[in-house]
Motif scaffolding. Structure first.
Motif, short mmCIF file in Angstrom:
data_model
loop_
_atom_site.label_atom_id
_atom_site.label_comp_id
_atom_site.label_asym_id
_atom_site.label_seq_id
_atom_site.Cartn_x
_atom_site.Cartn_y
_atom_site.Cartn_z
N VAL A 54 47.43 6.98 9.64
CA VAL A 54 46.79 8.29 9.81
C VAL A 54 46.26 8.39 11.24
CG1 VAL A 54 44.92 9.83 9.10
CG2 VAL A 54 46.09 8.44 7.39
N ARG A 55 46.65 9.46 11.91
CA ARG A 55 46.12 9.75 13.24
C ARG A 55 45.62 11.20 13.23
NH1 ARG A 55 46.07 5.16 13.49
NH2 ARG A 55 47.28 3.70 14.75
N THR A 56 44.31 11.37 13.31
CA THR A 56 43.71 12.71 13.28
C THR A 56 42.82 12.90 14.51
OG1 THR A 56 43.70 12.78 10.86
CG2 THR A 56 42.20 14.29 12.01
N GLU A 57 43.02 14.03 15.17
CA GLU A 57 42.13 14.46 16.25
C GLU A 57 41.62 15.84 15.87
OE1 GLU A 57 43.93 14.28 20.07
OE2 GLU A 57 44.50 12.16 19.89
N GLY A 58 40.32 15.96 15.69
CA GLY A 58 39.77 17.23 15.24
C GLY A 58 38.47 17.58 15.93
N ASP A 59 37.89 18.69 15.51
CA ASP A 59 36.67 19.20 16.13
C ASP A 59 35.42 18.53 15.55
OD1 ASP A 59 36.86 20.36 13.64
OD2 ASP A 59 36.62 22.43 14.33
N THR A 60 35.38 17.21 15.70
CA THR A 60 34.24 16.46 15.16
C THR A 60 32.96 16.70 15.95
OG1 THR A 60 34.99 14.53 16.43
CG2 THR A 60 35.63 14.65 14.11
N HIS A 61 33.07 17.39 17.09
CA HIS A 61 31.85 17.79 17.80
C HIS A 61 31.09 18.86 17.01
CE1 HIS A 61 34.90 20.72 18.96
NE2 HIS A 61 33.92 21.56 19.28
N ILE A 62 31.80 19.50 16.05
CA ILE A 62 31.13 20.46 15.16
C ILE A 62 30.62 19.72 13.93
CG2 ILE A 62 31.47 22.51 13.72
CD1 ILE A 62 33.57 23.44 15.76
N ASP A 63 31.53 19.15 13.18
CA ASP A 63 31.19 18.26 12.06
C ASP A 63 32.49 17.62 11.58
OD1 ASP A 63 32.49 20.13 10.43
OD2 ASP A 63 30.65 20.85 9.48
N ALA A 64 32.41 16.90 10.46
CA ALA A 64 33.57 16.17 9.95
C ALA A 64 34.50 17.02 9.11
CB ALA A 64 33.10 14.97 9.13
N HIS A 65 34.07 18.22 8.72
CA HIS A 65 34.75 18.95 7.66
C HIS A 65 36.24 19.17 7.92
CE1 HIS A 65 34.75 21.71 4.14
NE2 HIS A 65 35.75 22.26 4.81
N HIS A 66 36.58 19.76 9.06
CA HIS A 66 37.99 20.10 9.29
C HIS A 66 38.86 18.86 9.37
CE1 HIS A 66 36.39 24.05 11.13
NE2 HIS A 66 36.86 24.31 9.93
N SER A 67 38.37 17.82 10.04
CA SER A 67 39.16 16.60 10.17
C SER A 67 39.41 15.96 8.81
CB SER A 67 38.47 15.61 11.10
OG SER A 67 38.43 16.10 12.42
N VAL A 68 38.39 15.92 7.97
CA VAL A 68 38.53 15.32 6.64
C VAL A 68 39.45 16.18 5.78
CG1 VAL A 68 37.28 14.77 4.51
CG2 VAL A 68 36.32 14.12 6.73
N GLU A 69 39.21 17.47 5.74
CA GLU A 69 40.02 18.37 4.90
C GLU A 69 41.49 18.35 5.33
OE1 GLU A 69 39.89 23.02 3.53
OE2 GLU A 69 39.36 22.55 5.60
N ALA A 129 24.44 12.09 3.68
CA ALA A 129 25.16 11.89 4.94
C ALA A 129 25.43 10.40 5.08
CB ALA A 129 24.36 12.41 6.11
N ILE A 130 26.70 10.01 4.97
CA ILE A 130 27.06 8.61 4.90
C ILE A 130 27.74 8.19 6.20
CG2 ILE A 130 28.29 6.85 3.55
CD1 ILE A 130 28.37 8.94 1.25
N GLY A 131 27.33 7.07 6.73
CA GLY A 131 27.94 6.54 7.94
C GLY A 131 26.89 6.09 8.92
N GLY A 132 27.29 5.19 9.81
CA GLY A 132 26.37 4.69 10.82
C GLY A 132 26.38 5.61 12.02
N SER A 133 26.62 5.03 13.20
CA SER A 133 26.71 5.86 14.40
C SER A 133 27.98 6.71 14.33
CB SER A 133 26.74 4.97 15.64
OG SER A 133 27.86 4.12 15.60
N GLY A 134 27.95 7.83 15.00
CA GLY A 134 29.13 8.70 14.99
C GLY A 134 28.96 9.87 14.05
N VAL A 135 30.09 10.38 13.56
CA VAL A 135 30.12 11.60 12.75
C VAL A 135 29.91 11.24 11.29
CG1 VAL A 135 31.47 13.63 12.13
CG2 VAL A 135 31.73 12.60 14.39
N PRO A 136 28.86 11.77 10.63
CA PRO A 136 28.64 11.42 9.22
C PRO A 136 29.64 12.09 8.29
CG PRO A 136 27.02 13.03 9.93
CD PRO A 136 27.80 12.64 11.15
N TYR A 137 29.88 11.42 7.19
CA TYR A 137 30.70 11.94 6.10
C TYR A 137 29.72 12.47 5.05
CZ TYR A 137 33.84 11.58 1.98
OH TYR A 137 34.57 11.81 0.84
N MET A 138 29.80 13.76 4.77
CA MET A 138 28.90 14.36 3.79
C MET A 138 29.43 14.14 2.38
SD MET A 138 26.52 15.40 5.68
CE MET A 138 25.54 16.14 4.38
#
Length: 202
Positions: A54-69, A129-138
């Motif tokens: 899996v290789r995903t580049e998304g708008d994680t500067h907003i949140d995780a939603h689009h990249s995860v979905e 909100a799950i995760g350490g440093s970086g973008v959390p997974y809701m």
């Protein structure tokens, strides 16, 4: 016949590339920009025995939603393509998996009819909100992931959280239970082919 697929998808929010091999060994190379989601997809690969890239580049500067979905959408599409005409598979898979205090049952029907039923998460899980440093997974993303995979994979999926307290454990156990159920559902059924199957063996 090789049960593999490679799917790429680009939107305004993300670029996703997914490769799967249903007859793999559980090898994974995952990078979504969301560390905890990477961890969950690694767990899916390991417990389903699906080789996964899996290789995903998304708008994680907003949140995780689009990249995860979007990753879940493409993963579902890849699984569907890799299954081909589904001839000779067991079709149904059922797994109940524990992780410390958490317990989850998942049931898969590779029916060609997309449907997802997701129940049992404790109140408040969606806000975790799950995760350490970086973008959390809701926590709210988990149901969305399974709905997206089932919808685009064209199979029925029931996930029931039977017990759990720790948000990390609750999510991880769901991915592992889904992986084990999927592993059994897509295994070659020796009754259909006359060939002994090892794909669902524990």
């Amino acid at each position: 016949m090789s049960r593999t697929a490679k799917i790429e998808r680009t939107t305004k929010e993300s670029q996703v590339a997914v490769e799967v091999d249903l007859d793999g060994t559980g090898r994974s190379e995952v990078s979504t920009g969301v560390g905890f989601y990477d961890h969950m997809l690694d767990a899916f690969a390991r417990h389903s025995l699906v080789d996964l890239v899996v290789r995903t580049e998304g708008d994680t500067h907003i949140d995780a939603h689009h990249s995860v979905e979007d990753t879940a959408i493409v993963l579902g599409q890849a699984l569907r393509q890799a299954l081909g005409d589904k001839s000779g598979i067991r079709r149904f898979g059922d797994a109940t998996v524990p992780l410390d205090e958490a317990l989850v049952q998942a049931v898969v029907d590779v029916s060609g009819r997309p449907y997802c039923v997701h129940t049992g998460e404790p109140e408040g899980q969606v806000y975790a909100a799950i995760g350490g440093s970086g973008v959390p997974y809701m926590g709210s993303l988990t149901q969305h992931v399974f709905e997206s995979i089932a919808q685009h994979g064209h199979f029925g999926l029931h996930v029931r959280v039977l017990a759990g307290r720790d948000p990390h454990h609750i999510v991880e156990t769901q991915y592992k239970a889904f992986a084990r159920a999927f592993r059994d559902a897509v295994a070659i059924d020796p009754r259909e082919t006359g060939v002994p199957s090892t794909k669902g063996a524990l």
